[in-house]
Design an enzyme around this catalytic site. Sequence first.
Site, PDB file in Angstrom:
ATOM      1  N   ARG A   1       0.555  -1.278  -0.041  1.00  0.00           N
ATOM      2  CA  ARG A   1       0.074  -0.021   0.050  1.00  0.00           C
ATOM      3  C   ARG A   1       1.089   1.392   0.027  1.00  0.00           C
ATOM      4  O   ARG A   1       1.824   1.338   0.915  1.00  0.00           O
ATOM      5  CB  ARG A   1      -0.983  -0.170   1.203  1.00  0.00           C
ATOM      6  CG  ARG A   1      -1.806   1.153   1.401  1.00  0.00           C
ATOM      7  CD  ARG A   1      -2.700   0.730   2.657  1.00  0.00           C
ATOM      8  NE  ARG A   1      -3.734   1.578   2.746  1.00  0.00           N
ATOM      9  CZ  ARG A   1      -3.818   2.601   3.693  1.00  0.00           C
ATOM     10  NH1 ARG A   1      -2.830   3.096   4.378  1.00  0.00           N
ATOM     11  NH2 ARG A   1      -5.004   3.339   3.743  1.00  0.00           N
TER      12      ARG A   1
ATOM     13  N   GLU B   1      -9.523   7.377   5.019  1.00  0.00           N
ATOM     14  CA  GLU B   1     -10.197   7.460   6.436  1.00  0.00           C
ATOM     15  C   GLU B   1     -11.485   8.432   6.217  1.00  0.00           C
ATOM     16  O   GLU B   1     -11.386   9.728   6.807  1.00  0.00           O
ATOM     17  CB  GLU B   1      -9.264   7.495   7.319  1.00  0.00           C
ATOM     18  CG  GLU B   1      -8.582   6.505   7.917  1.00  0.00           C
ATOM     19  CD  GLU B   1      -7.902   6.647   8.940  1.00  0.00           C
ATOM     20  OE1 GLU B   1      -7.702   5.290   9.561  1.00  0.00           O
ATOM     21  OE2 GLU B   1      -7.404   7.599   9.397  1.00  0.00           O
TER      22      GLU B   1
ATOM     23  N   GLU C   1      -5.552  -0.850   7.569  1.00  0.00           N
ATOM     24  CA  GLU C   1      -4.508  -0.422   8.471  1.00  0.00           C
ATOM     25  C   GLU C   1      -4.759  -1.007   9.814  1.00  0.00           C
ATOM     26  O   GLU C   1      -5.886  -1.074  10.464  1.00  0.00           O
ATOM     27  CB  GLU C   1      -4.692   1.260   8.700  1.00  0.00           C
ATOM     28  CG  GLU C   1      -4.273   2.048   7.294  1.00  0.00           C
ATOM     29  CD  GLU C   1      -4.441   3.648   7.698  1.00  0.00           C
ATOM     30  OE1 GLU C   1      -4.053   3.833   8.765  1.00  0.00           O
ATOM     31  OE2 GLU C   1      -4.840   4.473   6.852  1.00  0.00           O
TER      32      GLU C   1
END
Length: 350
Positions: free
Chosen positions: A61, A152, A262
Amino acid sequence: MFASLLLAALPLLTHAALTYRGADISSLLLLEDEGYSYKNLNGQTQALETILADAGINSIRQRVWVNPSDGSYDLDYNLELAKRVKAAGMSLYLDLHLSDTWADPSDQTTPSGWSTTDLGTLKWQLYNYTLEVCNTFAENDIDIEIISIGNEIRAGLLWPLGETSSYSNIGALLHSGAWGVKDSNLATTPKIMIHLDDGWSWDQQNYFYETVLATGELLSTDFDYFGVSYYPFYSASATLASLKTSLANLQSTYDKPVVVVETNWPVSCPNPAYAFPSDLSSIPFSVAGQQEFLEKLAAVVEATTDGLGVYYWEPAWIGNAGLGSSCADNLMVDYTTDEVYESIETLGEL
């Protein structure tokens, strides 16, 4: 005899490998510029991406910033890193922050030069940006496995136009960003992801998706994956049991695969700001604890229909061992020796 030996071995096969066993190593080029290098479990210096690939990690990522003041994490930076990821045989997941700096629940600042007053203009700028990113990777013959439209974004994206005061705006922006990806020249269209924080909270996840989809601006067909962050050190409510419920409900309600994109577990956390979740309280703050946490987390993801994978956030960011948390060290590297921990192999075997 052979059959009995085979049956005896079966209990060792605890689970099938996850589709994505990943790590975010966005900071790598900056760390190398500072003179850092890494050693494998045999103490030999190797490129970090080689160490990870040899451990079984199969996807990387990378965060992408739009116009960072010093070039950190911009498109050129990410191309350089992605070429190494490709050469190491791992897939690529681009995490578009849609900002010139960090984007997270507390800050979603619109990039310089992008509109903060006209939604139509901002939609067009976002569409052209995701199109440009994908076409640039296509020109360099680099496939993108996953691309997230924002990072997010439970509190919205591209503030102020994309704040939660208008879920219609949020939906319209996500739609535009997704279609820049879909209209690109990439031979295979990446899996388009929407990524929210607090993955353990079904109420928060469901409120966002139920509200934004109800506007009709974002279509279910616009995206492919749900991405969630899961950090156990930010809330005692972030139990594995809650995460399991949230992931299962996300998948069953909206019929899309889920990925934990995450996560961290500390090897040292003497003064946590929050109590750890009750069903994780027995796990030590150590390398063995990292291994146990990852195995338990993987079991939750694997038990979820279409639960696809786990990405560990910045396991090798020497000089930033706390990774923004109240814990002292969440790395999978001993920053005193630059040698990776055995937990790297655990991640690669999930």
